[in-house]
Design an enzyme around this catalytic site. Structure first.
Site, PDB file in Angstrom:
ATOM      1  N   LYS A  15       4.258   0.271  -4.980  1.00 21.51           N
ATOM      2  CA  LYS A  15       5.573   0.270  -5.437  1.00 21.51           C
ATOM      3  C   LYS A  15       6.673   1.673  -5.421  1.00 21.51           C
ATOM      4  O   LYS A  15       7.378   1.062  -4.707  1.00 21.51           O
ATOM      5  CB  LYS A  15       5.985   0.207  -7.438  1.00 21.51           C
ATOM      6  CG  LYS A  15       4.704  -1.201  -7.174  1.00 21.51           C
ATOM      7  CD  LYS A  15       4.616  -1.779  -9.036  1.00 21.51           C
ATOM      8  CE  LYS A  15       4.602  -0.029  -9.363  1.00 21.51           C
ATOM      9  NZ  LYS A  15       2.791  -0.288  -9.476  1.00 21.51           N
ATOM     10  N   ARG A  88       6.598  -3.793 -17.884  1.00 21.63           N
ATOM     11  CA  ARG A  88       5.011  -3.813 -18.090  1.00 21.63           C
ATOM     12  C   ARG A  88       4.716  -4.901 -19.468  1.00 21.63           C
ATOM     13  O   ARG A  88       3.279  -5.000 -19.405  1.00 21.63           O
ATOM     14  CB  ARG A  88       3.948  -2.290 -18.659  1.00 21.63           C
ATOM     15  CG  ARG A  88       4.254  -1.749 -17.559  1.00 21.63           C
ATOM     16  CD  ARG A  88       4.301  -1.217 -16.916  1.00 21.63           C
ATOM     17  NE  ARG A  88       2.929  -0.429 -15.990  1.00 21.63           N
ATOM     18  CZ  ARG A  88       3.326   0.966 -15.070  1.00 21.63           C
ATOM     19  NH1 ARG A  88       4.089   1.160 -14.988  1.00 21.63           N
ATOM     20  NH2 ARG A  88       2.278   1.182 -15.058  1.00 21.63           N
ATOM     21  N   ARG A 125      -3.810  10.007  -3.255  1.00 18.63           N
ATOM     22  CA  ARG A 125      -2.349   9.755  -3.187  1.00 18.63           C
ATOM     23  C   ARG A 125      -2.523  11.456  -3.294  1.00 18.63           C
ATOM     24  O   ARG A 125      -3.215  12.124  -4.140  1.00 18.63           O
ATOM     25  CB  ARG A 125      -1.547   9.198  -4.085  1.00 18.63           C
ATOM     26  CG  ARG A 125      -1.055   9.451  -4.279  1.00 18.63           C
ATOM     27  CD  ARG A 125      -0.220   8.917  -4.973  1.00 18.63           C
ATOM     28  NE  ARG A 125      -0.455   8.065  -6.581  1.00 18.63           N
ATOM     29  CZ  ARG A 125      -0.274   7.466  -7.040  1.00 18.63           C
ATOM     30  NH1 ARG A 125       1.625   6.774  -6.667  1.00 18.63           N
ATOM     31  NH2 ARG A 125      -0.599   6.922  -7.889  1.00 18.63           N
ATOM     32  N   ARG A 159      -1.618  13.633  -8.554  1.00 14.18           N
ATOM     33  CA  ARG A 159      -1.469  13.908 -10.256  1.00 14.18           C
ATOM     34  C   ARG A 159      -2.690  13.283 -11.041  1.00 14.18           C
ATOM     35  O   ARG A 159      -3.302  13.198 -10.896  1.00 14.18           O
ATOM     36  CB  ARG A 159      -0.986  11.644 -10.204  1.00 14.18           C
ATOM     37  CG  ARG A 159       1.083  11.935 -10.179  1.00 14.18           C
ATOM     38  CD  ARG A 159       1.441  10.787  -9.969  1.00 14.18           C
ATOM     39  NE  ARG A 159       0.741   9.239 -10.627  1.00 14.18           N
ATOM     40  CZ  ARG A 159       1.322   7.919 -11.130  1.00 14.18           C
ATOM     41  NH1 ARG A 159       2.158   7.875  -9.984  1.00 14.18           N
ATOM     42  NH2 ARG A 159       0.873   6.988 -12.125  1.00 14.18           N
ATOM     43  N   ARG A 170      -6.503   2.489 -16.099  1.00 12.84           N
ATOM     44  CA  ARG A 170      -4.381   1.834 -15.282  1.00 12.84           C
ATOM     45  C   ARG A 170      -4.846   0.164 -14.806  1.00 12.84           C
ATOM     46  O   ARG A 170      -4.143  -0.305 -15.297  1.00 12.84           O
ATOM     47  CB  ARG A 170      -4.318   2.943 -14.448  1.00 12.84           C
ATOM     48  CG  ARG A 170      -3.956   4.013 -15.366  1.00 12.84           C
ATOM     49  CD  ARG A 170      -3.756   5.410 -13.824  1.00 12.84           C
ATOM     50  NE  ARG A 170      -2.275   4.700 -13.249  1.00 12.84           N
ATOM     51  CZ  ARG A 170      -2.502   5.398 -11.826  1.00 12.84           C
ATOM     52  NH1 ARG A 170      -3.380   6.450 -11.723  1.00 12.84           N
ATOM     53  NH2 ARG A 170      -1.541   4.923 -11.275  1.00 12.84           N
TER      54      ARG A 170
HETATM   55  P1  AP5 Z   1       1.930   4.156  -3.766  1.00 17.70           P
HETATM   56  O1  AP5 Z   1       3.977   3.670  -3.826  1.00 17.70           O
HETATM   57  O2  AP5 Z   1       2.159   5.989  -4.800  1.00 17.70           O
HETATM   58  O3  AP5 Z   1       1.636   2.986  -5.211  1.00 17.70           O
HETATM   59  P2  AP5 Z   1       2.656   2.877  -6.359  1.00 17.70           P
HETATM   60  O4  AP5 Z   1       2.218   1.082  -6.408  1.00 17.70           O
HETATM   61  O5  AP5 Z   1       3.990   3.015  -6.988  1.00 17.70           O
HETATM   62  O6  AP5 Z   1       0.930   3.357  -7.920  1.00 17.70           O
HETATM   63  P3  AP5 Z   1       1.698   3.940  -9.353  1.00 17.70           P
HETATM   64  O7  AP5 Z   1       0.130   4.958  -9.601  1.00 17.70           O
HETATM   65  O8  AP5 Z   1       2.809   4.850  -9.219  1.00 17.70           O
HETATM   66  O9  AP5 Z   1       1.751   3.145 -10.352  1.00 17.70           O
HETATM   67  P4  AP5 Z   1       1.260   2.913 -11.860  1.00 17.70           P
HETATM   68  O10 AP5 Z   1       2.162   1.708 -12.113  1.00 17.70           O
HETATM   69  O11 AP5 Z   1       0.601   3.402 -12.209  1.00 17.70           O
HETATM   70  O12 AP5 Z   1       2.532   3.724 -12.126  1.00 17.70           O
HETATM   71  P5  AP5 Z   1       3.906   4.416 -12.767  1.00 17.70           P
HETATM   72  O13 AP5 Z   1       3.770   5.707 -12.229  1.00 17.70           O
HETATM   73  O14 AP5 Z   1       4.330   3.587 -13.344  1.00 17.70           O
HETATM   74  O15 AP5 Z   1       1.163   4.197  -2.900  1.00 17.70           O
HETATM   75  C1  AP5 Z   1      -0.313   4.303  -3.770  1.00 17.70           C
HETATM   76  C2  AP5 Z   1      -1.007   5.419  -2.679  1.00 17.70           C
HETATM   77  O16 AP5 Z   1      -1.855   4.160  -1.400  1.00 17.70           O
HETATM   78  C3  AP5 Z   1      -0.129   6.040  -1.756  1.00 17.70           C
HETATM   79  O17 AP5 Z   1      -1.540   7.347  -1.273  1.00 17.70           O
HETATM   80  C4  AP5 Z   1       0.275   5.654  -0.414  1.00 17.70           C
HETATM   81  O18 AP5 Z   1       0.200   6.696   0.422  1.00 17.70           O
HETATM   82  C5  AP5 Z   1      -0.628   4.789  -0.252  1.00 17.70           C
HETATM   83  N1  AP5 Z   1      -0.238   3.196   1.002  1.00 17.70           N
HETATM   84  C6  AP5 Z   1       1.330   2.667   0.162  1.00 17.70           C
HETATM   85  N2  AP5 Z   1       0.646   1.849   0.660  1.00 17.70           N
HETATM   86  C7  AP5 Z   1       0.448   1.352   1.546  1.00 17.70           C
HETATM   87  C8  AP5 Z   1      -0.238   0.493   2.226  1.00 17.70           C
HETATM   88  N3  AP5 Z   1       0.735  -0.445   2.827  1.00 17.70           N
HETATM   89  N4  AP5 Z   1      -1.324   1.191   2.804  1.00 17.70           N
HETATM   90  C9  AP5 Z   1      -2.159   2.089   2.967  1.00 17.70           C
HETATM   91  N5  AP5 Z   1      -1.820   2.643   2.214  1.00 17.70           N
HETATM   92  C10 AP5 Z   1      -0.255   2.629   1.427  1.00 17.70           C
HETATM   93  O19 AP5 Z   1       3.023   4.516 -14.020  1.00 17.70           O
HETATM   94  C11 AP5 Z   1       1.842   5.515 -14.854  1.00 17.70           C
HETATM   95  C12 AP5 Z   1       1.484   5.545 -16.153  1.00 17.70           C
HETATM   96  O20 AP5 Z   1       2.973   5.770 -16.402  1.00 17.70           O
HETATM   97  C13 AP5 Z   1       1.273   4.379 -16.853  1.00 17.70           C
HETATM   98  O21 AP5 Z   1      -0.113   4.422 -16.797  1.00 17.70           O
HETATM   99  C14 AP5 Z   1       1.830   4.773 -18.710  1.00 17.70           C
HETATM  100  O22 AP5 Z   1       1.094   5.100 -19.016  1.00 17.70           O
HETATM  101  C15 AP5 Z   1       3.061   5.087 -18.363  1.00 17.70           C
HETATM  102  N6  AP5 Z   1       4.009   4.217 -17.801  1.00 17.70           N
HETATM  103  C16 AP5 Z   1       4.766   4.122 -16.692  1.00 17.70           C
HETATM  104  N7  AP5 Z   1       5.986   2.860 -16.648  1.00 17.70           N
HETATM  105  C17 AP5 Z   1       5.355   2.710 -18.254  1.00 17.70           C
HETATM  106  C18 AP5 Z   1       6.025   1.073 -19.343  1.00 17.70           C
HETATM  107  N8  AP5 Z   1       7.238   0.457 -18.111  1.00 17.70           N
HETATM  108  N9  AP5 Z   1       5.408   1.069 -20.302  1.00 17.70           N
HETATM  109  C19 AP5 Z   1       4.743   1.771 -20.627  1.00 17.70           C
HETATM  110  N10 AP5 Z   1       4.316   2.781 -20.460  1.00 17.70           N
HETATM  111  C20 AP5 Z   1       4.931   2.714 -19.597  1.00 17.70           C
END
Ligand code: AP5
Length: 213
Positions: A15, A88, A125, A159, A170
């Protein structure tokens, strides 16, 4: 007119990577609730201190807190946003429609990928603390170890929730919550599913087409 994009997908599905490409090439604004929460934690605000342990465990923060943070960082007007990490759950999906989008055209883009591939992506990552560029030690390593290709700073960090134990939580939280969200957008005729298992460039080409339809 470009639609507002609601980017759905498991942790590590890409994402953040795709959002950065949409910002660079199509002028979208990136709104990641995860980034907003991490910023609060870094600044040791009251909100940040309240949610710190929840993020460290890999669980979800309560809906009211996240909506407050989202609303105070989003002014729809004529801007085009990528909502990354929100919604979410169903209540968040309804809040996004009723309190934020208020009828603005939007598409939910679901990055679909086999969840077994994601733990390795997440633990490898690294993110630039200065400019936010996302790396991966396996698929997208920086040219010089520890140095950001984009801004040149030696500020690549891992992270805190990208460790094996938290990643399991997660991914489980995601598995338990995603189906009703997909149903919600499917019934509204706003869901587009994209395979996220190709290279990030291949995935981006598919998303770009969706914004042009
Ligand atoms: P990356 O693009 O960073 O992946 P991502 O989908 O953004 O993963 P996140 O870990 O950021 O998602 P998340 O939903 O767990 O975290 P969030 O910050 O929202 O890619 C990942 C890796 O893969 C990178 O190294 C990249 O280079 C590689 N990659 C990407 N594409 C690739 C490809 N095509 N091929 C190969 N490699 C590739 O949430 C974190 C925390 O915040 C949650 O756990 C929760 O506690 C809280 N939170 C956030 N939003 C909410 C909400 N709405 N409600 C409640 N709690 C929330």
């Amino acid at each position: 007119m470009k639609p507002q994009i609601i980017l759905l997908g498991a942790p590590g599905s890409g994402k953040g990577t795709q959002a950065a490409k949409l910002v660079d090439s199509l002028g979208y604004q990136h709104l990641s609730t995860g980034d907003l929460l991490r910023k609060e934690i870094s600044s040791s605000s009251d909100l940040g201190n309240r949610v710190k342990s929840i993020l460290a465990e890999g669980n979800l923060v309560d809906n009211d807190t996240v909506l407050e943070l989202l609303s105070s960082n989003c002014e729809l007007g004529s801007k085009h946003y990528i909502f990354d990490g929100y919604p979410r759950n169903i209540d968040q999906a309804k809040c996004l429609d009723e309190s934020v989008l208020k009828g603005a055209e939007s598409k939910a883009v679901y990055l679909h990928i086999n969840l077994d591939d994601l733990a390795s992506r997440l633990v490898n990552r690294r993110t630039c603390g200065s400019c936010g560029e996302i790396y991966n030690l396996i698929s997208k390593a920086p040219k010089v170890e520890g140095v950001c290709d984009k801004c040149g700073k030696s500020d690549l960090t891992q992270r805190k929730d990208d460790n094996e134990e938290t990643v399991v939580t997660r991914l489980n939280v995601f598995k338990e919550s995603i189906e009703p969200i997909l149903d919600y957008y499917e019934k509204a005729g706003r869901l587009v599913t994209v395979s996220a298992s190709g290279t990030s460039e291949e995935v981006f080409e598919k998303i770009k087409k969706i914004t042009e339809q």
